[in-house]
Design a protein around this motif. Structure first.
Motif, PDB file in Angstrom:
ATOM      1  N   ILE A   1     -26.223  75.894  34.308  1.00  0.00           N
ATOM      2  CA  ILE A   1     -27.075  75.028  35.131  1.00  0.00           C
ATOM      3  C   ILE A   1     -28.520  75.242  34.713  1.00  0.00           C
ATOM      4  N   GLN A   2     -29.197  74.147  34.407  1.00  0.00           N
ATOM      5  CA  GLN A   2     -30.598  74.244  34.001  1.00  0.00           C
ATOM      6  C   GLN A   2     -31.424  73.218  34.770  1.00  0.00           C
ATOM      7  N   TRP A   3     -32.577  73.655  35.235  1.00  0.00           N
ATOM      8  CA  TRP A   3     -33.511  72.756  35.915  1.00  0.00           C
ATOM      9  C   TRP A   3     -34.705  72.510  34.986  1.00  0.00           C
ATOM     10  N   ASP A   4     -34.939  71.253  34.694  1.00  0.00           N
ATOM     11  CA  ASP A   4     -36.083  70.844  33.879  1.00  0.00           C
ATOM     12  C   ASP A   4     -36.932  69.881  34.699  1.00  0.00           C
ATOM     13  N   PRO A   5     -38.190  69.656  34.304  1.00  0.00           N
ATOM     14  CA  PRO A   5     -39.009  68.727  35.079  1.00  0.00           C
ATOM     15  C   PRO A   5     -38.434  67.309  35.068  1.00  0.00           C
ATOM     16  N   GLU A   6     -38.351  66.725  36.250  1.00  0.00           N
ATOM     17  CA  GLU A   6     -37.993  65.313  36.346  1.00  0.00           C
ATOM     18  C   GLU A   6     -39.078  64.495  35.657  1.00  0.00           C
ATOM     19  N   ARG A   7     -38.737  63.308  35.235  1.00  0.00           N
ATOM     20  CA  ARG A   7     -39.666  62.460  34.484  1.00  0.00           C
ATOM     21  C   ARG A   7     -39.994  61.177  35.242  1.00  0.00           C
ATOM     22  N   SER A   8     -41.201  60.697  34.984  1.00  0.00           N
ATOM     23  CA  SER A   8     -41.607  59.402  35.525  1.00  0.00           C
ATOM     24  C   SER A   8     -41.106  58.304  34.585  1.00  0.00           C
ATOM     25  N   LEU A   9     -41.332  57.071  34.971  1.00  0.00           N
ATOM     26  CA  LEU A   9     -40.933  55.935  34.150  1.00  0.00           C
ATOM     27  C   LEU A   9     -41.554  56.001  32.754  1.00  0.00           C
ATOM     28  N   ARG A  10     -42.756  56.558  32.678  1.00  0.00           N
ATOM     29  CA  ARG A  10     -43.433  56.664  31.376  1.00  0.00           C
ATOM     30  C   ARG A  10     -43.305  58.055  30.756  1.00  0.00           C
ATOM     31  N   GLY A  11     -42.408  58.877  31.311  1.00  0.00           N
ATOM     32  CA  GLY A  11     -42.093  60.149  30.683  1.00  0.00           C
ATOM     33  C   GLY A  11     -42.927  61.336  31.106  1.00  0.00           C
ATOM     34  N   ALA A  12     -43.816  61.166  32.068  1.00  0.00           N
ATOM     35  CA  ALA A  12     -44.643  62.290  32.519  1.00  0.00           C
ATOM     36  C   ALA A  12     -43.808  63.272  33.334  1.00  0.00           C
ATOM     37  N   ASP A  13     -44.142  64.562  33.225  1.00  0.00           N
ATOM     38  CA  ASP A  13     -43.500  65.591  34.047  1.00  0.00           C
ATOM     39  C   ASP A  13     -43.853  65.376  35.509  1.00  0.00           C
ATOM     40  N   LEU A  14     -42.848  65.466  36.369  1.00  0.00           N
ATOM     41  CA  LEU A  14     -43.071  65.373  37.803  1.00  0.00           C
ATOM     42  C   LEU A  14     -42.890  66.761  38.418  1.00  0.00           C
ATOM     43  N   GLN A  15     -43.436  66.948  39.589  1.00  0.00           N
ATOM     44  CA  GLN A  15     -43.347  68.244  40.270  1.00  0.00           C
ATOM     45  C   GLN A  15     -42.021  68.350  41.014  1.00  0.00           C
ATOM     46  N   GLN A  16     -40.940  68.147  40.270  1.00  0.00           N
ATOM     47  CA  GLN A  16     -39.607  68.210  40.865  1.00  0.00           C
ATOM     48  C   GLN A  16     -38.630  68.570  39.763  1.00  0.00           C
ATOM     49  N   GLY A  17     -37.684  69.456  40.064  1.00  0.00           N
ATOM     50  CA  GLY A  17     -36.682  69.838  39.083  1.00  0.00           C
ATOM     51  C   GLY A  17     -35.569  68.816  38.984  1.00  0.00           C
ATOM     52  N   SER A  18     -35.100  68.598  37.759  1.00  0.00           N
ATOM     53  CA  SER A  18     -33.993  67.694  37.485  1.00  0.00           C
ATOM     54  C   SER A  18     -32.865  68.518  36.850  1.00  0.00           C
ATOM     55  N   ILE A  19     -31.663  68.391  37.362  1.00  0.00           N
ATOM     56  CA  ILE A  19     -30.570  69.265  36.931  1.00  0.00           C
ATOM     57  C   ILE A  19     -29.881  68.742  35.668  1.00  0.00           C
ATOM     58  N   GLN A  20     -29.573  69.682  34.772  1.00  0.00           N
ATOM     59  CA  GLN A  20     -28.702  69.414  33.632  1.00  0.00           C
ATOM     60  C   GLN A  20     -27.543  70.399  33.757  1.00  0.00           C
ATOM     61  N   VAL A  21     -26.336  69.916  33.529  1.00  0.00           N
ATOM     62  CA  VAL A  21     -25.148  70.745  33.702  1.00  0.00           C
ATOM     63  C   VAL A  21     -24.407  70.823  32.370  1.00  0.00           C
ATOM     64  N   GLY A  22     -24.314  72.041  31.837  1.00  0.00           N
ATOM     65  CA  GLY A  22     -23.641  72.255  30.563  1.00  0.00           C
ATOM     66  C   GLY A  22     -22.199  72.678  30.779  1.00  0.00           C
ATOM     67  N   LEU A  23     -21.286  71.892  30.240  1.00  0.00           N
ATOM     68  CA  LEU A  23     -19.858  72.155  30.389  1.00  0.00           C
ATOM     69  C   LEU A  23     -19.334  72.790  29.104  1.00  0.00           C
ATOM     70  N   SER A  24     -18.840  74.010  29.212  1.00  0.00           N
ATOM     71  CA  SER A  24     -18.342  74.710  28.030  1.00  0.00           C
ATOM     72  C   SER A  24     -16.929  74.243  27.683  1.00  0.00           C
ATOM     73  N   ARG A  25     -16.443  74.739  26.564  1.00  0.00           N
ATOM     74  CA  ARG A  25     -15.097  74.375  26.112  1.00  0.00           C
ATOM     75  C   ARG A  25     -14.032  74.793  27.126  1.00  0.00           C
ATOM     76  N   HIS A  26     -14.372  75.692  28.042  1.00  0.00           N
ATOM     77  CA  HIS A  26     -13.400  76.145  29.036  1.00  0.00           C
ATOM     78  C   HIS A  26     -13.165  75.120  30.150  1.00  0.00           C
ATOM     79  N   VAL A  27     -14.071  74.172  30.319  1.00  0.00           N
ATOM     80  CA  VAL A  27     -13.896  73.151  31.363  1.00  0.00           C
ATOM     81  C   VAL A  27     -13.964  71.734  30.816  1.00  0.00           C
ATOM     82  N   ILE A  28     -14.209  71.594  29.527  1.00  0.00           N
ATOM     83  CA  ILE A  28     -14.438  70.253  28.989  1.00  0.00           C
ATOM     84  C   ILE A  28     -13.192  69.373  29.062  1.00  0.00           C
TER      85      ILE A  28
END
Length: 195
Positions: A111-138
């Motif tokens: 689980i990784q939290w990166d800055p959420e983006r605006s319509l024009r790609g600017a960093d927002l003051q809010q985390g956006s989740i990315q979920v990495g699925l390994s070969r064990h659950v893919i």
């Protein structure tokens, strides 16, 4: 603030991925992931459309020319979150960095939290989740959780065209809907969500 915002209904949630044509076209034809999609390497799913637009440069990066909306079951999504370990040490969740490293090394989901983006790609003051699925659950992601796969590439090009021509309002009107995703307190704590 780390908050999951997503397009979801009572049973499913949409996550986004960007692929080249060799993977995207067979997946779209089959409505599920088929070879040459790899089941032996980690795949990342993201419920934030604009985060992926920034990452893929609006489907213009090599190998990311097709934007897929992958509708998966909410049960599968929450199963993945529950199995997740954050990609960085959080003292609220782990006694010390060594404990985190041990859990992270054994985790089937990252689980990784990166800055959420605006319509024009600017960093927002809010985390956006990315979920990495390994070969064990893919296999579960590809065979059990995935309900549908849709090609959003034409929509992405249309939105990007409006942005390039200065019609931000038109672009914004075409964005997929995203609203706060409800989490149990225990699951929110597991993934480091704050709202």
């Amino acid at each position: 603030m780390n908050q999951i915002r997503a397009d979801f209904d009572a049973r499913t949630i949409v996550v986004y991925q960007a692929y080249g044509p060799a993977i995207a076209r067979p997946a779209l034809a089959a409505k599920r992931f088929v070879p040459p999609f790899s089941r032996t390497r980690m795949t990342w799913i993201k419920p934030s459309f604009l985060w992926l637009m920034e990452r893929s440069n609006w489907a213009q990066k090599s190998g990311q020319e097709h934007i897929l909306a992958v509708r998966i079951s909410r049960a599968g999504w929450e199963e993945a979150l529950a199995a997740g370990v954050l990609t960085s040490h959080d003292p609220r969740l782990h006694r010390d960095p060594d404990e985190w490293r041990e859990r992270f090394a054994a985790a089937a989901v990252h689980i990784q939290w990166d800055p959420e983006r605006s319509l024009r790609g600017a960093d927002l003051q809010q985390g956006s989740i990315q979920v990495g699925l390994s070969r064990h659950v893919i296999d579960r992601f590809a065979d059990a959780w995935t309900v549908d796969i849709t090609d959003l590439t034409p929509l992405v090009r249309k939105i990007h065209g409006h942005l390039k021509s200065g019609h931000e309002g038109r672009a914004k009107a075409l964005l997929p809907p995203e609203k706060p995703y409800p989490l149990s307190p225990a699951l929110a704590r597991t993934i480091g969500a704050t709202a």
